[in-house]
Scaffold this motif. Structure first.
Motif, PDB file in Angstrom:
ATOM      1  N   ALA A 100      11.173   0.266   3.258  1.00  0.00           N
ATOM      2  CA  ALA A 100      12.117   0.803   4.249  1.00  0.00           C
ATOM      3  C   ALA A 100      13.522   0.842   3.648  1.00  0.00           C
ATOM      4  CB  ALA A 100      12.071  -0.023   5.525  1.00  0.00           C
ATOM      5  N   SER A 101      14.293  -0.235   3.820  1.00  0.00           N
ATOM      6  CA  SER A 101      15.665  -0.276   3.312  1.00  0.00           C
ATOM      7  C   SER A 101      16.176  -1.717   3.335  1.00  0.00           C
ATOM      8  CB  SER A 101      16.583   0.585   4.182  1.00  0.00           C
ATOM      9  OG  SER A 101      16.716   0.021   5.479  1.00  0.00           O
ATOM     10  N   PRO A 102      17.272  -1.976   2.623  1.00  0.00           N
ATOM     11  CA  PRO A 102      17.872  -3.309   2.703  1.00  0.00           C
ATOM     12  C   PRO A 102      18.290  -3.660   4.137  1.00  0.00           C
ATOM     13  CG  PRO A 102      18.751  -2.124   0.820  1.00  0.00           C
ATOM     14  CD  PRO A 102      17.925  -1.143   1.621  1.00  0.00           C
ATOM     15  N   ARG A 103      18.769  -2.670   4.873  1.00  0.00           N
ATOM     16  CA  ARG A 103      19.176  -2.917   6.268  1.00  0.00           C
ATOM     17  C   ARG A 103      17.986  -3.346   7.122  1.00  0.00           C
ATOM     18  NH1 ARG A 103      20.087   0.579  11.100  1.00  0.00           N
ATOM     19  NH2 ARG A 103      21.523  -0.608  12.383  1.00  0.00           N
ATOM     20  N   ALA A 104      16.871  -2.628   6.997  1.00  0.00           N
ATOM     21  CA  ALA A 104      15.679  -2.987   7.772  1.00  0.00           C
ATOM     22  C   ALA A 104      15.188  -4.384   7.382  1.00  0.00           C
ATOM     23  CB  ALA A 104      14.576  -1.950   7.572  1.00  0.00           C
ATOM     24  N   SER A 105      15.243  -4.701   6.095  1.00  0.00           N
ATOM     25  CA  SER A 105      14.826  -6.041   5.645  1.00  0.00           C
ATOM     26  C   SER A 105      15.703  -7.123   6.250  1.00  0.00           C
ATOM     27  CB  SER A 105      14.900  -6.139   4.122  1.00  0.00           C
ATOM     28  OG  SER A 105      13.931  -5.325   3.541  1.00  0.00           O
ATOM     29  N   ARG A 150       1.792  -1.175  11.590  1.00  0.00           N
ATOM     30  CA  ARG A 150       1.062  -1.863  10.508  1.00  0.00           C
ATOM     31  C   ARG A 150       2.027  -2.502   9.520  1.00  0.00           C
ATOM     32  NH1 ARG A 150      -2.376   2.564  11.178  1.00  0.00           N
ATOM     33  NH2 ARG A 150      -1.718   3.624   9.287  1.00  0.00           N
ATOM     34  N   LEU A 151       3.134  -1.836   9.225  1.00  0.00           N
ATOM     35  CA  LEU A 151       4.141  -2.411   8.332  1.00  0.00           C
ATOM     36  C   LEU A 151       4.739  -3.675   8.944  1.00  0.00           C
ATOM     37  CD1 LEU A 151       5.886  -2.115   5.732  1.00  0.00           C
ATOM     38  CD2 LEU A 151       7.529  -0.867   7.165  1.00  0.00           C
ATOM     39  N   ALA A 156       0.836  -1.199   0.000  1.00  0.00           N
ATOM     40  CA  ALA A 156       0.000   0.000   0.000  1.00  0.00           C
ATOM     41  C   ALA A 156       0.869   1.248   0.000  1.00  0.00           C
ATOM     42  CB  ALA A 156      -0.907  -0.001   1.233  1.00  0.00           C
ATOM     43  N   PRO A 157       0.427   2.303  -0.688  1.00  0.00           N
ATOM     44  CA  PRO A 157       1.187   3.545  -0.671  1.00  0.00           C
ATOM     45  C   PRO A 157       1.356   4.063   0.756  1.00  0.00           C
ATOM     46  CG  PRO A 157      -0.556   3.633  -2.318  1.00  0.00           C
ATOM     47  CD  PRO A 157      -0.759   2.381  -1.519  1.00  0.00           C
ATOM     48  N   ARG A 158       2.430   4.790   0.973  1.00  0.00           N
ATOM     49  CA  ARG A 158       2.750   5.279   2.316  1.00  0.00           C
ATOM     50  C   ARG A 158       1.628   6.130   2.892  1.00  0.00           C
ATOM     51  NH1 ARG A 158       7.446   5.701   6.004  1.00  0.00           N
ATOM     52  NH2 ARG A 158       6.673   7.188   7.462  1.00  0.00           N
ATOM     53  N   ALA A 214      13.186   3.312  12.187  1.00  0.00           N
ATOM     54  CA  ALA A 214      13.119   4.739  12.509  1.00  0.00           C
ATOM     55  C   ALA A 214      13.987   5.555  11.560  1.00  0.00           C
ATOM     56  CB  ALA A 214      13.533   4.972  13.963  1.00  0.00           C
ATOM     57  N   ALA A 215      15.170   5.056  11.253  1.00  0.00           N
ATOM     58  CA  ALA A 215      16.066   5.758  10.335  1.00  0.00           C
ATOM     59  C   ALA A 215      15.466   5.850   8.931  1.00  0.00           C
ATOM     60  CB  ALA A 215      17.425   5.062  10.281  1.00  0.00           C
ATOM     61  N   ASP A 216      14.605   4.905   8.598  1.00  0.00           N
ATOM     62  CA  ASP A 216      13.949   4.887   7.288  1.00  0.00           C
ATOM     63  C   ASP A 216      12.608   5.627   7.286  1.00  0.00           C
ATOM     64  OD1 ASP A 216      16.043   3.318   6.312  1.00  0.00           O
ATOM     65  OD2 ASP A 216      14.988   1.445   6.760  1.00  0.00           O
ATOM     66  N   GLY A 217      12.277   6.272   8.403  1.00  0.00           N
ATOM     67  CA  GLY A 217      11.036   7.034   8.476  1.00  0.00           C
ATOM     68  C   GLY A 217       9.835   6.247   8.979  1.00  0.00           C
TER      69      GLY A 217
END
Length: 170
Positions: A59-64, A28-29, A9-11, A139-142
């Motif tokens: 998010a990001s590769p790091r978060a994944s 939710r994410l 879903a869009p942000r 958090a770093a990814d918003g």
């Protein structure tokens, strides 16, 4: 996987908080990722192939990578199979609430995170450490997870399936 689309879903849709859904966008994410992971595992499919690209996009590769490490730590330490959806409405079950809230509080209240996770896991140490890192990456990814330190209703350790049970957070 029926609910995997929730992560796509869009942000701005993810940020639309309504009274019927008190979860933050980051919660939710994380719930969509947990539910997607569990659903793919239950279907005998490899969750990495679908969850990692979606989390990387959101998010990001790091978060994944940290999500994968966190979920592997959870899977390795489970006392019993986890129930992630409320059977009545499909919202976050008590188990999912414990995992998500523990991830949110782990940077500031690791003892509370351990207490939340101990009914679910044999060893909470690695899950709390990985949760802290996942929390920071999100958090770093918003996608900051809220710190929910006060819960007026205790969350049961076991999934509640009977009528008249306390409501789940959704």
């Amino acid at each position: 996987m029926q609910r995997l689309g929730d992560m796509a879903a869009p942000r701005d849709e993810a940020e639309d908080e309504t009274p019927r859904n008190p979860l933050s966008p980051a919660e939710r994410l994380l719930f969509a990722a947990l539910r997607g992971w569990a659903g793919l595992r239950a279907a005998g499919r490899r969750p990495h192939d679908e969850i990692v690209p979606l989390l990387t996009q959101k998010a990001s590769p790091r978060a994944s990578a940290l999500f994968v490490a966190w979920i592997h730590a959870i899977e390795a330490a489970c006392r019993r199979p986890l129930q992630l959806e409320c059977p009545g409405c499909g919202g976050a079950s008590a188990d999912a609430q414990r995992l998500i809230i523990a991830c949110g509080v782990s940077p500031v209240a690791p003892d509370m995170a351990h207490a939340l996770l101990s009914p679910l896991l044999f060893d909470t140490q690695l899950v709390v450490q990985m949760g802290r890192r996942l929390n920071a990456a999100l958090a770093a990814d918003g996608w900051p997870l809220p710190v929910r330190l006060a819960d007026p209703q205790p969350v049961p350790a076991e999934p509640v399936l009977q009528a008249g049970a306390p409501p789940t957070l959704h």
